[in-house]
Scaffold this motif. Structure first.
Motif, short mmCIF file in Angstrom:
data_model
loop_
_atom_site.label_atom_id
_atom_site.label_comp_id
_atom_site.label_asym_id
_atom_site.label_seq_id
_atom_site.Cartn_x
_atom_site.Cartn_y
_atom_site.Cartn_z
N VAL A 211 83.10 -42.28 -68.20
CA VAL A 211 83.66 -41.11 -67.52
C VAL A 211 83.85 -41.39 -66.03
O VAL A 211 84.90 -41.07 -65.45
N LYS A 212 82.85 -42.01 -65.40
CA LYS A 212 82.97 -42.30 -63.96
C LYS A 212 84.05 -43.33 -63.70
O LYS A 212 84.77 -43.25 -62.70
N ALA A 213 84.19 -44.32 -64.59
CA ALA A 213 85.25 -45.32 -64.41
C ALA A 213 86.62 -44.68 -64.53
O ALA A 213 87.53 -44.97 -63.73
N VAL A 214 86.80 -43.81 -65.52
CA VAL A 214 88.08 -43.13 -65.68
C VAL A 214 88.39 -42.25 -64.47
O VAL A 214 89.53 -42.23 -63.96
N GLN A 215 87.39 -41.51 -63.98
CA GLN A 215 87.61 -40.67 -62.82
C GLN A 215 87.98 -41.49 -61.58
O GLN A 215 88.88 -41.13 -60.82
N THR A 216 87.28 -42.61 -61.38
CA THR A 216 87.57 -43.46 -60.22
C THR A 216 88.99 -44.01 -60.28
O THR A 216 89.73 -44.01 -59.28
N ILE A 217 89.40 -44.48 -61.46
CA ILE A 217 90.75 -45.03 -61.61
C ILE A 217 91.81 -43.95 -61.39
O ILE A 217 92.80 -44.16 -60.66
N LEU A 218 91.62 -42.79 -62.00
CA LEU A 218 92.62 -41.73 -61.88
C LEU A 218 92.74 -41.22 -60.45
O LEU A 218 93.86 -41.08 -59.92
N TYR A 219 91.60 -40.95 -59.80
CA TYR A 219 91.66 -40.45 -58.43
C TYR A 219 92.18 -41.52 -57.47
O TYR A 219 92.89 -41.20 -56.50
N GLY A 220 91.80 -42.77 -57.70
CA GLY A 220 92.32 -43.84 -56.85
C GLY A 220 93.82 -43.99 -56.99
O GLY A 220 94.55 -44.11 -55.99
N CYS A 221 94.31 -43.95 -58.24
CA CYS A 221 95.77 -44.04 -58.45
C CYS A 221 96.48 -42.84 -57.83
O CYS A 221 97.56 -42.98 -57.25
N ALA A 222 95.88 -41.64 -57.96
CA ALA A 222 96.50 -40.45 -57.38
C ALA A 222 96.62 -40.57 -55.86
O ALA A 222 97.66 -40.21 -55.28
N PHE A 223 95.59 -41.10 -55.23
CA PHE A 223 95.63 -41.23 -53.76
C PHE A 223 96.70 -42.22 -53.32
O PHE A 223 97.53 -41.91 -52.46
N PHE A 224 96.71 -43.42 -53.91
CA PHE A 224 97.65 -44.44 -53.46
C PHE A 224 99.09 -44.10 -53.86
O PHE A 224 100.03 -44.38 -53.11
N ILE A 225 99.28 -43.48 -55.02
CA ILE A 225 100.62 -43.06 -55.41
C ILE A 225 101.12 -41.97 -54.46
O ILE A 225 102.28 -41.96 -54.05
N GLY A 226 100.22 -41.04 -54.08
CA GLY A 226 100.60 -40.00 -53.14
C GLY A 226 100.98 -40.56 -51.78
O GLY A 226 101.98 -40.15 -51.17
N ILE A 227 100.18 -41.52 -51.29
CA ILE A 227 100.50 -42.14 -50.00
C ILE A 227 101.84 -42.87 -50.06
O ILE A 227 102.67 -42.81 -49.15
#
Length: 436
Positions: A211-227
């Motif tokens: 669960v923590k790995a999935v959350q880290t990947i999703l939030y990380g992708c969301a941040f860099f895609i947004g930037i």
């Protein structure tokens, strides 16, 4: 494209036209009257909804939350409905220009209401307010027709360092886009987490790690895609981010150590949610595994947040690591006049009759461990399978059972006694000797 001065001139002209008697002024007065009427309807309909909810039981939390949100926005809903209806009527009976502001007000009310409901998906309150106000301002400027001009003005307010350029418009756009992407990531991670936790084939520790790995990947992708989506080039910040990373590495050694220790704990499965552990003076069961700490709840309701590093480097007693069987020992003594064979038999019988004490496959046993000054010393060993139910209480229940069965069979439990004798001759002799 209009300049800022032209926008300001149009605003002043609009104010002057509103203050001048005519259809523009009439439309503004109609909008104000509708707003007052909708406020009254908001109060009345809100009370009706509240009374209806109180009169009926069995509402779920989701239904209650939806009703609360509807109740809070009843004023805007009423305004959008009434202003929209009046706008359509006036479009049929008079010139379209005489109902333009009423239609604009109805459109904005409907858009604001939809944004208010849509942004409820953003869990963080600060981020939700930021996204809500940003969208409200944007749709207002869009329907008024000055969004391009305002965007140009905000884009001109920029900070330029070499090839790097950062404007106010980019900041606002990044906040909105990243907020939307974070919301999507939270929804996806929530659905994924619920499915992972419902899979019984995955161990609890691996469930937490996944669960923590999935959350880290999703939030990380969301941040860099947004930037990247808003056009911010991160290559110019590579050297600065490297220097910041080195500084953070020295300053946050403990934090990083706890994070790495948390990953190690999840991988080696040494502890998992529900395990009963002892660490120093702390005894309790694992409530949750965090990225930096482990939550341990004790029997008295206290919740200890133990750093992950302490669980890796310190000695931890896991009462339920490989299995849930826990052996407890009780020491007691009886007088020399009691039959030790009978004492052992009664002790085992007393322990077996206590709830939570196992009689199969691990039976209670009792052994003589020594001959004391005033008693024969015994050890009573028994097993339990639910350490989360507490250890002190089960020991107390076994002691009470021993007391009852020993009293029933006249088995005495000796206690130290002292006898003081007063020797009269010695006292007199000492007294006279002292007086001479």
């Amino acid at each position: 494209m209009m300049s800022v001065d032209e926008i300001w001139f149009l605003f002043i002209s609009f104010i002057e036209s509103v203050l001048t008697p005519g259809w523009r002024q009439n439309q503004v007065l109609i909008v104000i009257g509708l707003a007052v009427a909708c406020y009254c309807l908001h109060i009345v309909s809100g009370r009706m909804i509240e009374n209806r909810v109180r009169a009926r039981e069995g509402w779920s939390k989701l239904q209650l939350r939806m009703i609360v949100q509807v109740k809070r926005r009843m004023g805007l809903i009423w305004f959008a409905v009434l202003a929209g209806g009046l706008y359509m009527i006036m479009q049929q009976i008079t010139w379209p220009s005489r109902s333009y502001f009423i239609g604009l007000a109805a459109t904005l009310a409907a858009a604001w209401t939809g944004i208010g409901y849509a942004t409820r998906l953003v869990r963080n309150r600060t981020m939700r307010r930021l996204v809500t106000w940003a969208l409200w301002i944007y749709v207002t400027l869009y329907f008024v027709g000055v969004s391009d001009e305002v965007s140009t003005f905000l884009d001109d307010l920029a900070l330029e360092v070499g090839e790097f350029r950062f404007s106010v418009l980019m900041l606002i756009t990044a906040a909105v886009v990243i907020g939307a992407l974070f919301t999507m990531a939270r929804v996806v991670s929530g659905v994924t987490a619920s499915r992972i936790r419902s899979n019984e084939d995955i161990s609890p520790s691996m469930q937490v790690l996944t669960v923590k790995a999935v959350q880290t990947i999703l939030y990380g992708c969301a941040f860099f895609i947004g930037i990247k989506a808003v056009g911010i080039d991160l290559t110019g910040l590579a050297v600065l981010s490297g220097a910041i990373g080195v500084g953070l590495g020295f300053g946050l050694q403990k934090v990083v150590s706890n994070l790495v220790s948390g990953v190690i704990i999840l991988l080696d499965k040494s502890i998992k949610p529900g395990d009963v552990i002892s660490l120093g003076e702390t005894f309790g069961w694992i409530n949750a595994l965090g990225a930096r700490y482990v939550s341990v709840v004790t029997r008295d309701g206290r919740e200890y947040l133990i750093p992950n590093e302490d669980l890796i480097t310190g000695q931890v007693v896991n009462w339920s690591h490989s299995n849930d069987f826990v052996r407890l020992d009780i020491f007691f003594g009886t007088s020399y006049g009691c039959d030790p064979h009978l004492v052992r038999k009664l002790a085992i019988e007393a322990a077996t009759d206590v709830d939570r004490v196992l009689s199969h496959p691990k039976l209670p046993v009792c052994h003589i461990v020594g001959f004391g000054d005033s008693s024969v010393d015994y050890i009573l060993r028994f097993w339990i399978k639910d350490p989360t139910g507490g250890l002190t209480n089960i020991r107390g229940n076994v002691y009470l059972a021993l007391w009852d069965i020993f009293k029933e069979h006249d088995i005495s439990i000796p206690f130290p006694q002292r006898e003081v004798r007063m020797l009269e001759d010695a006292a007199d002799s000492g007294f006279h000797g002292a007086s001479r």
